[in-house]
Design a protein around this motif. Structure first.
Motif, PDB file in Angstrom:
ATOM      1  N   LEU A  52      -1.870   3.521  -5.456  1.00 44.93           N
ATOM      2  CA  LEU A  52      -2.576   2.729  -4.450  1.00 44.93           C
ATOM      3  C   LEU A  52      -2.385   1.238  -4.684  1.00 44.93           C
ATOM      4  N   LEU A  85       0.805  -0.241  -3.221  1.00 46.49           N
ATOM      5  CA  LEU A  85       0.923  -0.365  -1.770  1.00 46.49           C
ATOM      6  C   LEU A  85       0.546  -1.754  -1.270  1.00 46.49           C
ATOM      7  N   ILE A 117      -4.456   1.097   3.423  1.00 46.83           N
ATOM      8  CA  ILE A 117      -4.586   1.441   2.006  1.00 46.83           C
ATOM      9  C   ILE A 117      -5.973   2.018   1.731  1.00 46.83           C
ATOM     10  N   TYR A 140      -5.996   5.625   2.670  1.00 43.21           N
ATOM     11  CA  TYR A 140      -5.405   6.489   1.647  1.00 43.21           C
ATOM     12  C   TYR A 140      -6.366   6.687   0.478  1.00 43.21           C
TER      13      TYR A 140
END
Length: 451
Positions: A92, A95, A104, A107
């Motif tokens: 993460l 990203l 993000i 996610y």
């Protein structure tokens, strides 16, 4: 270090005082991703009735604790013992700068909700292909639907009535998205040398033809409403729920095509109305709003084409908003930054300082209305489809509708709403047409949602 502490209890057996054996040890504190928090430990205990069982547990604890000591952090063994959560955090973080922060966050939310409870604290090397297959199967299993229904008058239920379980299933696309996120996290572990191969294997391929003939799950199709159906929904909300404000919010969403987050982000200053009744107005989409950890976070719409777009308001809808802002909204003339539609503080009171929550608007008002009127499984996003189909069916050019919707390209509008676009409209857009024509068939809406 682990040890056994002997405690004497008040119980007695065969004239002797009963003892308990407590295994005590300290282990590292881990964050929500399963990663070790440096310098922090937590006391753990397990209690047993017999010394033999306590010693067996002590041996297991000491083995687990020693497994992470004296090992080079860069060694393959140390990497294999790292929990999946550490690689999830690493994925993460990587990203940042590659996509929007809201994406993000999506996610991260997906990881916390679906992946972390199953794999977050497990050693990366302990996750097998069989585990992934079982995880994928569990995602397809029916589960309790998350509900935001917290308000509204209660309805008496007969004593012999069995409550509904409200079980739902996830779509293959959703499951693919979740498992795909797990795969990308494991790809980070593969590149780091923690595992030799990714245990996430591609699911069974099914062609479009096989899906169409299997009959197991139909392809997704949006469910736009007609103008009369929208009017009926708003009338039901105003009458049955006694909430004219949220009836207007649903009507507004259906005739402007705003997304849920955009509706939440609208403020009084985003509405432009003339002083003359019966004239068109407009709204400007500048921001989105979403709740994060109990607070509101503001951002920008999902694409450049969505940001700072202007959507016209039909004269009748402009009149509705003019009356609403003048007679109902308490902050309209004082605070331009006030939310256009309010949240709820209680069943009977609005919170005018906070935005409406689209999920609550859907679960408490739109969904019950659609169910009561037998309109089928209508989603909140179908109000956006309603706006598009009504305008295209009325003859608005697809390029103009695409601009109002904030689509990233005209191709998306064409592919999504091809059935509603006339071949004659594939030429250049006509000048002088407005959204008022697309809603000309709506009658007496003001009488239905105003009181």
């Amino acid at each position: 270090m682990a040890y056994i502490r002997v405690r004497e209890t008040k119980a007695r057996a065969k004239g002797r005082q009963v003892k308990s054996y407590v295994v005590c040890w300290r282990e590292p504190v881990r964050d929500e991703f399963g990663a070790v928090v440096p310098g922090k430990t937590i006391q753990r205990t397990d209690t047993f009735d017999t010394e033999k069982a306590a010693k067996a547990r002590l041996l297991q604890v000491e083995t687990d604790l020693s497994g992470a000591k004296g090992i080079d952090p860069s060694s393959a063994k140390a990497k294999a013992n790292r929990p999946l959560g550490e690689y999830a955090r690493q994925y993460l973080d990587s990203l940042a700068g590659q996509m929007e922060p809201t994406t993000i966050e999506g996610y991260e939310k997906l990881y916390r909700t679906h992946i972390a409870p199953v794999f977050g604290s497990r050693p990366i090397a302990a996750i097998t292909a069989a585990d992934v297959d079982a995880f994928r199967a569990s995602l397809f299993a029916p589960h309790q639907r998350r509900s935001f229904v917290t308000r509204g008058s209660s309805v008496a239920v007969p004593a012999n009535t069995t409550p509904s379980t409200s079980l739902v299933t996830r779509s293959p696309k959703t499951v693919k998205h979740i498992v795909g996120t797990l795969k990308r996290i494991l790809d980070v572990a593969v590149r780091d040398g923690a595992v030799s191969s990714n245990p996430v294997l591609a699911g069974p391929r099914r062609t479009t033809k096989r899906r169409a003939t299997s009959g197991s799950r139909k392809a997704f199709a949006h469910r736009p409403l007609s103008a009369n159906q929208v009017a009926s929904v708003c009338d039901w909300i105003a009458r049955e729920k006694a909430n004219n404000v949220y009836a207007l919010a649903v009507l507004f969403a259906a005739h402007t095509g705003v997304r849920a987050a955009e509706l939440q982000g609208l403020q009084v200053q985003d509405v432009t109305l003339s002083d003359i009744r019966g004239t068109v107005g407009s709204i400007r989409i500048l921001r989105t709003a979403a709740r994060k950890s109990g607070s509101w976070v503001y951002g920008t719409p999902k694409s450049d084409a969505s940001t700072n777009r202007v959507v016209p308001l039909a004269p009748w809808l402009a009149d509705e908003l003019r009356d609403y802002l003048a007679d109902v909204h308490p902050f309209a003339g004082k605070y331009p930054h006030a939310p256009l539609f309010p949240g709820r503080r209680s069943r009977s009171n609005f919170d005018w300082a906070k935005p409406v929550v689209a999920d609550n608007l859907y679960d408490n008002y739109l969904q019950p209305a659609a169910k009561a009127l037998a309109l089928g499984a209508v989603r909140f996003h179908d109000l956006r489809h309603t706006f598009a189909t009504m305008n295209l069916s009325a003859g608005e050019h697809y390029m103009q509708v695409s601009k109002w919707l904030g689509h990233s390209s005209y191709v998306l509008t064409l592919t999504t709403y091809a059935d509603y676009i006339n071949e004659d409209e594939l030429a250049a857009p006509k000048v002088g047409r407005g959204t008022a024509q697309s809603v000309a068939t709506v009658t007496d809406l003001r009488a239905k949602v105003s009181s």
